[in-house]
Design a protein around this motif. Structure first.
Motif, PDB file in Angstrom:
ATOM      1  N   PRO A 320       0.837  -1.213   0.000  1.00 11.55           N
ATOM      2  CA  PRO A 320       0.000   0.000   0.000  1.00 11.55           C
ATOM      3  C   PRO A 320       0.863   1.251   0.000  1.00 11.55           C
ATOM      4  CG  PRO A 320      -0.839  -1.619   1.568  1.00 11.55           C
ATOM      5  CD  PRO A 320       0.488  -2.143   1.083  1.00 11.55           C
ATOM      6  N   GLY A 321       0.460   2.215  -0.784  1.00 12.16           N
ATOM      7  CA  GLY A 321       1.238   3.438  -0.932  1.00 12.16           C
ATOM      8  C   GLY A 321       2.138   3.446  -2.136  1.00 12.16           C
ATOM      9  N   PRO A 349      -9.100   0.358  -5.077  1.00  7.80           N
ATOM     10  CA  PRO A 349      -8.035   0.370  -4.047  1.00  7.80           C
ATOM     11  C   PRO A 349      -6.934   1.385  -4.364  1.00  7.80           C
ATOM     12  CG  PRO A 349      -7.742  -1.523  -5.490  1.00  7.80           C
ATOM     13  CD  PRO A 349      -9.012  -0.849  -5.933  1.00  7.80           C
ATOM     14  N   PHE A 350      -7.346   2.570  -4.810  1.00  5.84           N
ATOM     15  CA  PHE A 350      -6.382   3.619  -5.147  1.00  5.84           C
ATOM     16  C   PHE A 350      -6.877   4.937  -4.570  1.00  5.84           C
ATOM     17  CE2 PHE A 350      -6.455   0.500  -8.607  1.00  5.84           C
ATOM     18  CZ  PHE A 350      -5.129   0.088  -8.604  1.00  5.84           C
ATOM     19  N   GLN A 351      -5.952   5.861  -4.354  1.00  3.69           N
ATOM     20  CA  GLN A 351      -6.303   7.181  -3.867  1.00  3.69           C
ATOM     21  C   GLN A 351      -5.375   8.214  -4.482  1.00  3.69           C
ATOM     22  OE1 GLN A 351      -5.797   7.442   0.347  1.00  3.69           O
ATOM     23  NE2 GLN A 351      -3.716   6.602   0.348  1.00  3.69           N
ATOM     24  N   LEU A 353      -3.186  11.658  -4.062  1.00  5.59           N
ATOM     25  CA  LEU A 353      -2.440  12.476  -3.111  1.00  5.59           C
ATOM     26  C   LEU A 353      -1.885  13.679  -3.851  1.00  5.59           C
ATOM     27  CD1 LEU A 353      -0.448   9.756  -1.098  1.00  5.59           C
ATOM     28  CD2 LEU A 353      -2.625  10.843  -0.492  1.00  5.59           C
ATOM     29  N   VAL A 363      -1.800   6.455  -5.792  1.00  9.43           N
ATOM     30  CA  VAL A 363      -1.106   5.432  -5.019  1.00  9.43           C
ATOM     31  C   VAL A 363      -2.114   4.366  -4.607  1.00  9.43           C
ATOM     32  CG1 VAL A 363       0.621   7.076  -4.189  1.00  9.43           C
ATOM     33  CG2 VAL A 363      -1.443   6.650  -2.831  1.00  9.43           C
ATOM     34  N   THR A 364      -1.595   3.179  -4.319  1.00  9.78           N
ATOM     35  CA  THR A 364      -2.457   2.099  -3.825  1.00  9.78           C
ATOM     36  C   THR A 364      -2.768   2.364  -2.352  1.00  9.78           C
ATOM     37  OG1 THR A 364      -0.508   0.770  -3.272  1.00  9.78           O
ATOM     38  CG2 THR A 364      -1.490   0.452  -5.452  1.00  9.78           C
ATOM     39  N   LYS A 365      -4.030   2.129  -1.994  1.00 15.47           N
ATOM     40  CA  LYS A 365      -4.417   2.345  -0.603  1.00 15.47           C
ATOM     41  C   LYS A 365      -4.640   1.023   0.141  1.00 15.47           C
ATOM     42  CE  LYS A 365      -9.390   2.913  -1.478  1.00 15.47           C
ATOM     43  NZ  LYS A 365     -10.546   3.837  -1.336  1.00 15.47           N
ATOM     44  N   SER A 366      -4.609  -0.087  -0.580  1.00 18.00           N
ATOM     45  CA  SER A 366      -4.733  -1.393   0.058  1.00 18.00           C
ATOM     46  C   SER A 366      -4.016  -2.406  -0.820  1.00 18.00           C
ATOM     47  CB  SER A 366      -6.208  -1.775   0.250  1.00 18.00           C
ATOM     48  OG  SER A 366      -6.867  -1.861  -0.999  1.00 18.00           O
TER      49      SER A 366
END
Length: 784
Positions: A320-321, A349-351, A353, A363-366
């Protein structure tokens, strides 16, 4: 000659010949009347107009003849008509029109028409005068013939813009008394020269327009004036620029000065335009003005999303990240219209930033799982703060690369396959399939069998598996009577690194086929044909006299045996179809034959049915010595008849002996009558020969006529992976197979044995571990 002024009245007269009668010819101005004829007076009959009679001649003489009758005489008379100032000067045109340029220099002369006066002499002398003005004076011009013409002399420069027209009165006066005058109006038109440039109403025009203004809309009208007139005052408007961006966007009407939009404006491309507009008159003079056009912004641009850097493929074990992409958002509008916010739509599963101004990182959040989703369509949505807001979207595909994180999985933890015995070697008997959720090499599964060996050989000699397809093959033909069941462990291994594997258990059950015929244990077909069974004469109907014991190496229905008597005629004996017990069908009589040959047919329940037969010799006798004649009887009828007399002699010799013996036996029989049943039971039980217990080890359990006890065992431990080979049991204790009772007649030559109903073999197999209840005859009858 007479002198007469023109314009004389009709009553005027002249006394020229008293007493003479005269006639005037050809004048019409004298009228002869009685009075005139008498006294000769000359009268004016009509008004005399010298200008009519003589026009402009200097001398105007009226000539006529007068005839006198008494005495007859003719007189020639001339009358000189004297001019009077009875005509004023006149102009041919009452209005004189002149055109002159305003650029005419002072001193310029313009000839005017002269006036005319019909009078002559002094009365026709003409003088001219001009009305008072500040620009023109009057002069005279004498022509070559002496005629005098008035002239208009310019004394001061003209200005059409100040006064474009002059009106003067030209007065002509004659020399008569009283003076006669005539006038003419002089219209002087001042012709324009291009001495004035156009003048705009404003030096600078300013206008503010929306960038969304429709094409062909008028945004401004410029205006210029020119004090000249005519062509010199005709103004044409144009842009005094060669910039394409202006000429492409704007157009000006050359007559009206209206500025219109030629194509859509874009605040983001140009916020204002400065245009130089030219106004030119017909004479070529021009003036210039400046037009400033300010474009006001509107929210007409959606935000722009650009992916500056991205990965098309990331491994599913990314932490993640992990950065997937770097994006930039931009809105070409200004102010709030250009402020943008960005999001990722959907539950992914992305966010996002924020990285810098207008920059975002995805970035991946999970954690990711390629087996749940092998790819993602990431949709980015950007919206501004305008009203109404503008929204734009952009998507890109992100594939998830596989990691070998899934072992192959069988559909079941255990499989069961039923294979008929006597199968063809090399034929496929089953197929297993393992699924691996990974892809490519990580999903390539190979199959193998956990190899084990026993005393009969390695596992590979019985079973093989295709490592790619999972198809299982039989290496040899199976025999149910040797191997009833195999338990094998199959391993599926993928090609990942590191490799993962899983296993399953396959239980192969050999299905019995009816490939074995019944085997008769008693009476043994190998025993000498002289062996017989002795049946007491005293046997009642239904008495058990013997029993056929048979077994079948098959199992199930294939081992269910049925017993039949092969006798074309009614027999003294019957056999139980299920137990093989032979009983009497009725009581015996003296006339009944004492020796009977019985053929028993034993059939199994398989398809097709298999059978075996055996012949039993039944001798009806109460004692052993009674059956001796039967034992020594000839084999054929002719020989027995030839020796009949010999037997009769012997019989007579023995009658006495047997009579005494019979009496003794009768007494003993009466004594033992109460025990006759027990005696028969012991006798019947002694009719069977002894059988080696090891003989039963050749057959599978469960094939003897019922009732018999079976110990059935099933392997319950799923972790047991070894083959369960069935082995025959040797050295079984005799007492577990035959319950012997040696009471009764103990003649070893009869080879009697324990009764069949007491023959209860106990069998055990390696395939079973749990005993089940005994199966009785009722169950067999229900199955039938």
């Amino acid at each position: 000659m007479f002198r007469l002024s023109e314009g004389g009245d009709s009553d005027a007269s002249a006394d020229w010949a008293s007493g003479i009668t005269c006639h005037f010819t050809p004048s019409q101005h004298c009228e002869n009347s009685a009075g005139t004829e008498d006294n000769g007076n000359l009268y004016i009959a009509d008004r005399i107009d010298r200008e009519t009679l003589c026009e402009a001649a200097a001398d105007c003489v009226l000539t006529f003849d007068v005839v006198a009758e008494n005495p007859l005489n003719v007189f020639s008379i001339k009358i000189n008509i004297q001019d009077i100032n009875d005509n004023p000067p006149t102009f041919v045109h009452d209005i004189l029109a002149l055109e002159m340029s305003e650029s005419t220099s002072p001193g310029a002369k313009f000839a005017l028409q002269k006036s005319e006066d019909l009078d002559v002499g002094v009365n026709s002398l003409i003088s001219y005068s001009l009305s008072e003005n500040q620009y023109f004076a009057l002069g005279e011009k004498v022509s070559t013939d002496g005629s005098v013409f008035p002239e208009l002399i310019l004394e001061k420069p003209l200005d059409r813009e100040t006064q474009n027209k002059h009106e003067l009165i030209l007065t002509a006066s004659d020399g008569g008394n009283p003076v006669q005058t005539g006038t003419a109006l002089i219209n002087i038109i001042i012709n324009d020269i291009n001495d004035n440039s156009p003048v705009f109403t404003q030096d600078v025009y300013k206008v503010s327009v929306r960038e969304s203004i429709p094409v062909n809309s008028t945004i401004l009208q410029v205006s210029a004036s020119d004090e000249d007139e005519g062509v010199n005052a005709q103004i044409t408007y144009s842009f005094s620029t060669k910039e394409n961006r202006i000429l492409q966007k704007f157009a000006i009407n050359p007559r009206s000065g209206e500025i219109t939009i030629k194509e859509n404006l874009d605040y983001e491309k140009s916020k204002y335009y400065e245009i130089s507009v030219e106004a030119k008159d017909g004479g070529g003079l021009a003036a210039h003005a400046k037009v400033l056009i300010e474009i006001t912004d509107e929210n007409d641009n959606a935000p722009e999303i650009s992916i500056t850097s991205s990965s098309d493929l990331i491994p599913e074990d990314s932490a993640p990240g992990s950065v997937v992409a770097l994006i930039k958002v931009h809105d070409r509008d200004s102010g709030e219209n250009g402020e943008v916010q960005c999001i990722i739509t959907g539950d992914l599963p992305f966010q996002l930033l924020s990285s810098a101004i207008n920059f975002y990182k995805i970035v991946t959040k999970s954690s990711l799982d390629r087996e749940k989703s092998s790819s993602y369509n990431i949709t980015l949505q950007a919206s501004d703060k305008g009203s109404p807001e503008k929204i734009s979207r952009k998507w890109f595909r992100l594939d998830i690369s596989d990691v070998n994180d899934n072992a192959p999985v069988f559909d079941k933890l255990g499989y069961t396959a039923f294979i008929p015995e006597n199968n063809s070697p090399g034929a496929s008997i089953f197929s297993v399939q393992a699924r691996d959720l990974d892809t490519d090499d990580n999903a390539k599964v190979t199959y193998s069998i956990l190899s084990k060996s026993d005393e009969e050989g390695p596992l590979s000699s019985y079973i093989s598996i295709n490592p790619v397809t999972g198809v299982i093959y039989a290496q040899r033909s199976f025999d149910y009577e040797k191997h009833k069941e195999f338990n094998i462990q199959i391993i599926a291994r993928d090609n990942g690194s590191p490799s993962l594997n899983s296993s399953t258990t396959l239980r192969i059950c050999i299905v019995d086929q009816n490939d074995n015929s019944p085997v008769i244990l008693y009476p043994s077909p190998e025993v000498d044909s002289s062996t017989f069974e002795m049946v007491p004469w005293t046997s009642e109907q239904g008495s058990l006299v013997s029993k056929v014991v048979a077994v079948d190496a098959d199992s199930g229905h294939n081992s269910w045996l049925s017993y039949f008597l092969q006798s074309p005629e009614p027999s003294l004996f019957t056999i139980d179809q299920h137990t093989g017990e032979i009983r009497t069908s009725r009581g015996f009589h003296e006339k009944d034959i004492t020796k009977h040959g019985i053929v028993v047919l034993v059939k199994d329940n398989g398809i097709p049915s298999r059978s075996a037969s055996v012949t039993l010799t039944m001798v009806i006798a109460d004692h052993f010595h009674q059956i001796l004649p039967e034992l020594s009887s000839p084999s054929n009828k002719e020989e027995s008849q030839s020796n009949l007399q010999f037997y009769l002699v012997i019989a007579l010799a023995l009658i006495s002996f047997f009579f005494m013996l019979t009496v003794i036996i009768a007494v003993v029989s009466k004594y033992k009558e109460s025990k006759s049943t027990d005696t028969f039971g012991s006798l019947s039980t002694s009719l069977y020969p002894q059988i080696d217990p090891r003989f039963f080890s050749q057959f599978n359990p469960g094939t003897l006529p019922l009732p018999y006890s079976y110990d059935v065992c099933v392997t319950l431990d799923p972790n047991e992976q070894e083959f369960a080979f069935v082995s025959p049991q040797h050295n079984v204790p005799v007492d577990s197979l035959i319950d012997a009772d040696d009471s009764g007649i103990g003649n070893e030559n009869l080879k009697s044995s324990t009764p069949a109903e007491n023959l209860i073999p106990q069998s055990h197999t390696n395939m079973c571990s749990t005993p089940v209840e005994d199966v009785g005859p009722a169950d067999l009858h229900a199955a039938e």
